[in-house]
Scaffold this active site. Structure first.
Site, PDB file in Angstrom:
ATOM      1  N   ASP A   1       0.808  -1.251   0.173  1.00  0.00           N
ATOM      2  CA  ASP A   1       0.145   0.061  -0.121  1.00  0.00           C
ATOM      3  C   ASP A   1       0.863   1.259   0.015  1.00  0.00           C
ATOM      4  OD1 ASP A   1      -2.573   1.335  -0.024  1.00  0.00           O
ATOM      5  OD2 ASP A   1      -2.505   1.359   1.990  1.00  0.00           O
TER       6      ASP A   1
ATOM      7  N   ASN B   1     -10.879  -2.529  -5.933  1.00  0.00           N
ATOM      8  CA  ASN B   1     -10.007  -1.511  -6.589  1.00  0.00           C
ATOM      9  C   ASN B   1     -10.707  -1.134  -7.846  1.00  0.00           C
ATOM     10  OD1 ASN B   1      -6.777  -2.432  -5.067  1.00  0.00           O
ATOM     11  ND2 ASN B   1      -8.278  -0.930  -4.343  1.00  0.00           N
TER      12      ASN B   1
HETATM   13  C1  IPE Z   1      -5.371  -2.973  -0.319  1.00  0.00           C
HETATM   14  O1  IPE Z   1      -5.310  -1.301  -0.351  1.00  0.00           O
HETATM   15  C2  IPE Z   1      -5.342  -3.343  -1.822  1.00  0.00           C
HETATM   16  C3  IPE Z   1      -3.931  -3.541  -2.366  1.00  0.00           C
HETATM   17  C4  IPE Z   1      -2.866  -3.158  -1.812  1.00  0.00           C
HETATM   18  C5  IPE Z   1      -4.027  -4.190  -3.543  1.00  0.00           C
HETATM   19  P1  IPE Z   1      -6.219  -0.161  -0.494  1.00  0.00           P
HETATM   20  O2  IPE Z   1      -5.475   1.175  -0.756  1.00  0.00           O
HETATM   21  O3  IPE Z   1      -7.086  -0.731  -1.702  1.00  0.00           O
HETATM   22  O4  IPE Z   1      -7.070  -0.483   0.646  1.00  0.00           O
HETATM   23  P2  IPE Z   1      -7.738   0.724   1.661  1.00  0.00           P
HETATM   24  O5  IPE Z   1      -8.723   1.217   0.586  1.00  0.00           O
HETATM   25  O6  IPE Z   1      -6.726   1.438   1.953  1.00  0.00           O
HETATM   26  O7  IPE Z   1      -8.456  -0.123   2.811  1.00  0.00           O
HETATM   27  C1  IPE Z   2      -1.557   0.307  -3.232  1.00  0.00           C
HETATM   28  O1  IPE Z   2      -1.388   1.573  -3.291  1.00  0.00           O
HETATM   29  C2  IPE Z   2      -1.819  -0.275  -4.557  1.00  0.00           C
HETATM   30  C3  IPE Z   2      -3.134  -0.681  -5.412  1.00  0.00           C
HETATM   31  C4  IPE Z   2      -4.008  -0.575  -4.520  1.00  0.00           C
HETATM   32  C5  IPE Z   2      -3.119  -1.017  -6.525  1.00  0.00           C
HETATM   33  P1  IPE Z   2      -2.362   2.644  -3.286  1.00  0.00           P
HETATM   34  O2  IPE Z   2      -2.868   3.045  -4.952  1.00  0.00           O
HETATM   35  O3  IPE Z   2      -3.769   2.195  -2.570  1.00  0.00           O
HETATM   36  O4  IPE Z   2      -1.962   3.909  -2.865  1.00  0.00           O
HETATM   37  P2  IPE Z   2      -2.556   4.819  -1.566  1.00  0.00           P
HETATM   38  O5  IPE Z   2      -2.931   4.030  -0.513  1.00  0.00           O
HETATM   39  O6  IPE Z   2      -3.611   5.623  -2.206  1.00  0.00           O
HETATM   40  O7  IPE Z   2      -1.307   5.746  -1.148  1.00  0.00           O
HETATM   41 MG    MG Z   3      -4.101   2.041  -0.623  1.00  0.00          MG
END
Ligand code: IPE
Ligand code: IPE
Ligand code: MG
Length: 253
Positions: A22, A70
């Site tokens: 993340d 996502n």
């Molecule tokens: C979890 O991260 C999913 C992945 C890393 C693929 P998210 O960014 O989607 O999770 P939330 O929204 O912070 O819970």
């Molecule tokens: C994790 O990084 C990757 C995916 C969920 C695909 P994020 O895209 O969730 O990054 P933040 O949490 O918005 O910083």
């Molecule tokens: Mg995230």
């Protein structure tokens, strides 16, 4: 960094490490860049951590790359991520083969655009003979989707007379999960400072040690991995028992 690596007890490694990668979006924003810039840099961390785990002799590494939820992100980000996925797989299959790494996918591949699904399937096939580390990509994955799917298939098989509902055990359920034949993770790492599991391996994480770090995924490197493993090795895993029962040498009847 070698010093840090040397302090890891290779006899007490987690067999399976799972990572919620993340913080790509926040990392990009901090650089004044578009979110996709963060995802591109996140691929560098994937390479580095896959290499780090393989070097140590970790048997399974599961990476949460894209969740069911996502799909709700802006269309530009989703399509950018799909393109990045296909591009990365194409570039990395040779390296996986060179390092004897077998790729697996858990998740609902039917949700992927056809070009991404076929690329994934090809990569699975091309690495299927490898016998070293297992790299499990969680893609279009969510634990609730997985569990609902499992329950549905168990009900259908019971209805078709393939199994007796009275004989359902935890082993039965585990056989219907995407992770059948994969041991539960011993260590789960989440980067970028949020303390939640976001629909990841809810059943499988029952007794997993959780490790949270502020480091954003694009900055996460082998050094950070070693720190997480060392933290794991300092913990006492009791599995519901008491300390004296799990400490070798101290026998409690
Ligand atoms: C979890 O991260 C999913 C992945 C890393 C693929 P998210 O960014 O989607 O999770 P939330 O929204 O912070 O819970
Ligand atoms: C994790 O990084 C990757 C995916 C969920 C695909 P994020 O895209 O969730 O990054 P933040 O949490 O918005 O910083
Ligand atoms: Mg995230």
């Amino acid at each position: 960094m070698q010093d840090l690596k040397d302090t890891i007890d290779l006899k007490r490694l987690p067999r399976h490490i799972a990572i919620i990668m993340d913080g790509n979006g926040r990392w990009a924003k901090e650089q004044g860049q578009d979110r996709l810039f963060g995802h591109y840099h996140g691929v560098e961390s994937v390479r580095n951590i896959v290499e780090g785990c393989a070097e140590l002799g970790i048997e399974y590494l599961t990476l949460y790359a894209f969740s069911t939820e996502n799909w709700e992100r802006p269309e530009k980000e989703v399509s950018g991520l799909m393109d990045l996925l296909v591009d990365t797989i194409r570039k990395e299959v040779d390296t996986l083969n060179k390092n004897n790494i077998r790729l697996h996918v858990i998740g609902n591949l039917d949700m992927l655009p056809p070009f991404a699904k076929s690329e994934m399937q090809e990569a699975l096939e091309m690495t299927s003979h490898n016998t070293g580390m297992n790299l499990v990509m969680a893609l279009s994955y969510s634990s609730r989707w997985e569990l609902v799917n499992a329950v549905k298939n168990i009900a259908l098989d019971a209805q078709a007379g393939k199994l007796d509902a009275n004989n359902i055990t935890s082993d039965t359920l585990e056989n219907y999960l995407c992770t059948r034949n994969i041991p539960d993770p011993e260590l789960m790492i989440r980067t970028s400072g949020d303390f939640r599991v976001s629909n990841f391996l809810l059943y499988q994480l029952a007794y997993t040690e959780l490790y949270f770090t502020e480091t954003r995924w694009p900055d996460f490197r082998k050094k950070n991995l070693y720190e997480a493993i060392l933290d794991f090795q300092g913990r006492e895993r009791r599995f519901g028992k008491i300390s004296e029962q799990v400490n070798k040498g101290q026998h409690i009847g």
